[in-house]
Design a protein around this motif. Sequence first.
Motif, mmCIF file in Angstrom:
data_model
loop_
_atom_site.group_PDB
_atom_site.id
_atom_site.type_symbol
_atom_site.label_atom_id
_atom_site.label_comp_id
_atom_site.label_asym_id
_atom_site.label_seq_id
_atom_site.Cartn_x
_atom_site.Cartn_y
_atom_site.Cartn_z
ATOM 1 N N GLY A 15 0.814 -1.214 0.000
ATOM 2 C CA GLY A 15 0.000 0.000 0.000
ATOM 3 C C GLY A 15 0.843 1.257 0.000
ATOM 4 O O GLY A 15 0.566 2.217 -0.728
ATOM 5 N N LYS A 16 1.893 1.257 0.817
ATOM 6 C CA LYS A 16 2.775 2.411 0.890
ATOM 7 C C LYS A 16 3.477 2.647 -0.441
ATOM 8 O O LYS A 16 3.616 3.788 -0.891
ATOM 9 N N PHE A 21 2.398 1.777 -3.420
ATOM 10 C CA PHE A 21 1.417 2.298 -4.372
ATOM 11 C C PHE A 21 1.205 3.793 -4.171
ATOM 12 O O PHE A 21 1.146 4.559 -5.142
ATOM 13 N N PHE A 22 1.101 4.207 -2.900
ATOM 14 C CA PHE A 22 0.888 5.627 -2.622
ATOM 15 C C PHE A 22 2.094 6.454 -3.070
ATOM 16 O O PHE A 22 1.941 7.570 -3.580
ATOM 17 N N GLN A 23 3.291 5.915 -2.885
ATOM 18 C CA GLN A 23 4.495 6.625 -3.336
ATOM 19 C C GLN A 23 4.478 6.811 -4.849
ATOM 20 O O GLN A 23 4.790 7.900 -5.363
ATOM 21 N N TRP A 24 4.110 5.746 -5.575
ATOM 22 C CA TRP A 24 4.055 5.854 -7.040
ATOM 23 C C TRP A 24 2.950 6.814 -7.478
ATOM 24 O O TRP A 24 3.122 7.571 -8.447
ATOM 25 N N PHE A 25 1.815 6.777 -6.767
ATOM 26 C CA PHE A 25 0.728 7.697 -7.114
ATOM 27 C C PHE A 25 1.154 9.144 -6.870
ATOM 28 O O PHE A 25 0.837 10.036 -7.668
ATOM 29 N N THR A 26 1.854 9.387 -5.768
ATOM 30 C CA THR A 26 2.358 10.738 -5.475
ATOM 31 C C THR A 26 3.317 11.198 -6.561
ATOM 32 O O THR A 26 3.216 12.333 -7.061
ATOM 33 N N PHE A 27 4.241 10.318 -6.935
ATOM 34 C CA PHE A 27 5.188 10.665 -7.995
ATOM 35 C C PHE A 27 4.458 10.921 -9.311
ATOM 36 O O PHE A 27 4.763 11.876 -10.040
ATOM 37 N N GLY A 28 3.462 10.077 -9.622
ATOM 38 C CA GLY A 28 2.701 10.262 -10.861
ATOM 39 C C GLY A 28 1.942 11.573 -10.880
ATOM 40 O O GLY A 28 1.863 12.250 -11.924
ATOM 41 N N SER A 29 1.374 11.969 -9.725
ATOM 42 C CA SER A 29 0.638 13.239 -9.650
ATOM 43 C C SER A 29 1.575 14.424 -9.877
ATOM 44 O O SER A 29 1.238 15.376 -10.599
ATOM 45 N N ALA A 49 -7.385 13.569 -2.006
ATOM 46 C CA ALA A 49 -8.453 12.622 -1.693
ATOM 47 C C ALA A 49 -7.885 11.227 -1.444
ATOM 48 O O ALA A 49 -8.288 10.532 -0.502
ATOM 49 N N LEU A 50 -6.929 10.808 -2.286
ATOM 50 C CA LEU A 50 -6.332 9.484 -2.092
ATOM 51 C C LEU A 50 -5.475 9.449 -0.838
ATOM 52 O O LEU A 50 -5.447 8.431 -0.127
ATOM 53 N N ALA A 51 -4.770 10.551 -0.538
ATOM 54 C CA ALA A 51 -3.931 10.598 0.666
ATOM 55 C C ALA A 51 -4.772 10.408 1.916
ATOM 56 O O ALA A 51 -4.405 9.655 2.823
ATOM 57 N N ARG A 98 -7.438 4.876 6.336
ATOM 58 C CA ARG A 98 -8.058 3.653 5.845
ATOM 59 C C ARG A 98 -8.510 2.719 6.969
ATOM 60 O O ARG A 98 -9.347 1.848 6.746
ATOM 61 N N ARG A 99 -7.964 2.882 8.166
ATOM 62 C CA ARG A 99 -8.323 1.978 9.262
ATOM 63 C C ARG A 99 -9.671 2.327 9.878
ATOM 64 O O ARG A 99 -10.234 1.528 10.610
#
Length: 604
Positions: free
Chosen positions: A429-430, A432-440, A474-476, A482-483
């Motif tokens: 999960g972490k 994926f979030f790193q890649w999404f941040t980089f992609g944004s 929103a994703l962050a 998420r818990r």
Amino acid sequence: MFHTKRAYWRKLDNAAKIFPATSGKRDTRVFRFYCELHQDVIPEALQKALDTTIEKYPVFLSVLRKGFFWYYLEESSIRPVVKQESKPPCSDLYIHDKKSLLFDVTYYKKRINFEVFHALTDGTGATQFIRELVKNYLIEAHASDGLTDEPLTDSSITVQDLEDDSFSKYYSPNSKKKTRKVKAFQLHGPGTRDGELQITEATLSVKDVLSKAREYNVSITVYLTAVFLCAIHEEMNRFQEHKPVALMVPLNLRKFFPSDSMLNFFGWIEPYYRFGPGHSSFGDVVQEVKQYFSNELTKDQVAVRMNELMGLERNPILRILPLEIKNFGMKLGARFSGKDVTAVFSNMSVVSMPGQYIPYIKRFGVFTSTPTMELCMCSFQDQLALTFTSRFESRNIERNFFRILKEHGIASEFPEPDFPPRQKERLVGKRFFQWFTFGSIAAAVITVMINMIVTPHLYWSLFAVAGAFSMWLALAVAFFKRRNLLKNSLWQLFIITIGCVIWDLCTGWNGWSVDYVLPGMCVLILASMITITFVQRLKPKDYMVYYVINAIYGLVPVILLLAGAATVRYPSVICSGICLLSLAGLVIFNGRDFFSELGKKFHI
């Protein structure tokens, strides 16, 4: 005979209030007591022992909850499960937005490990728990040997005694103020790989250390404090000697104020020594430390610090500050107060067990998470267990410490590290979030580049950047919250509606954000929260506050309509009507839970 029910919820004691605010990856505020046996641990027997122990100490069946002004502990139906040790020692136990117990019992080979989040109890409470746990385990595992259940504590102690807030009980507002302290020398150096906790264990003979301490006419604690100060001093250069070396030494306040509480009830003193350019012998250091202990270890002096901290907690202005502001202030306070000490030395004192259990036990030990360096000590029979924990790569101070002891004729044994191989964490999960941040970021940068090259006279890329940021935000929130899906839903409500209002303002204000988005999102989030409640079968205490916040937020559209800020009538009226009905339903059908939850969340 005197057993009574425990409290449904309770406030954190004075010492515990800082731990949730200041816990994190670098310092989890978790400490470990362990017992090493002569035979491998039997998991089934340990589970039965834990079940028996928790019946005597139900105060440990608590989860940490977040109120508007303070954290609080709430009774939980979660049952602890014994597991084989797999995580690094003193890993996180308090995880934000996750309802979990604040202690853990694990085993590895011959060791029984008891780890606990410091907001739940202190060293004295943890010692009582592991003694009871080990006793119950030995009775289960060695039933054929005829071991009997020998009481370790007074049977007349009630649950209320165990949950007693002794800080409040002994608080006196008429106390003199503490004098201003001098900033101490700070440890520096390269940190350990990945910030992991470095652990150095050693065992000494109690008789040998006591004999040497008596040569200086001091206690073991005073003697080892002086050794620790000198070990640190050997790593200082001449320019650093203008600052004193200071240790924080926690105190068990039960020795000064009678209490059977299992909650935190400790204070501390800060013995120090200023090593000047001239030579300071070990005798000079130990005598000055002795004098400091003599001056500070009186009931009046110990009460000063306790009353000073209680005075801060009871300050009427500070009490009404929202929790997030308090958290920020406590983090700053912890950072500044950390400059008053160089390291920590915790003496958990003697761990005693009835004679029939002793042949099965090799030793007890204790250590704790730390952002810098800490030395912990406890003894069992003639075994004095010392454990250094550190976040620094260098072990020079530890080496100096045991070399000084060797020069004093005290031998140290260093048992082989007895921890399971460290398993690599799964961080899907972490990652994926790193890649999404980089992609944004990449999308925003590329858009701006194209804008500047192709149409430099237009600024359309600003909208694309804003859109990318909105998606990332929103994703962050979804990732970090998420818990707790209900809290996640509320955050999405706030972010989307406020973001749309800002977007509406930046595009010339057409009113669509307050006419349609705000009321629509309130109703949609309410529907999603109801769905989550039924699917997860949540209890009223778990969803009550989130429903209330959503209902109050849902009244905003009709207020904006009455004020003329919103122009389309039916979305605002329908939204506010539904939210008002949901709020009325909570009060009418769950009134007891409603007011109980408000009392917990808004206690000051």
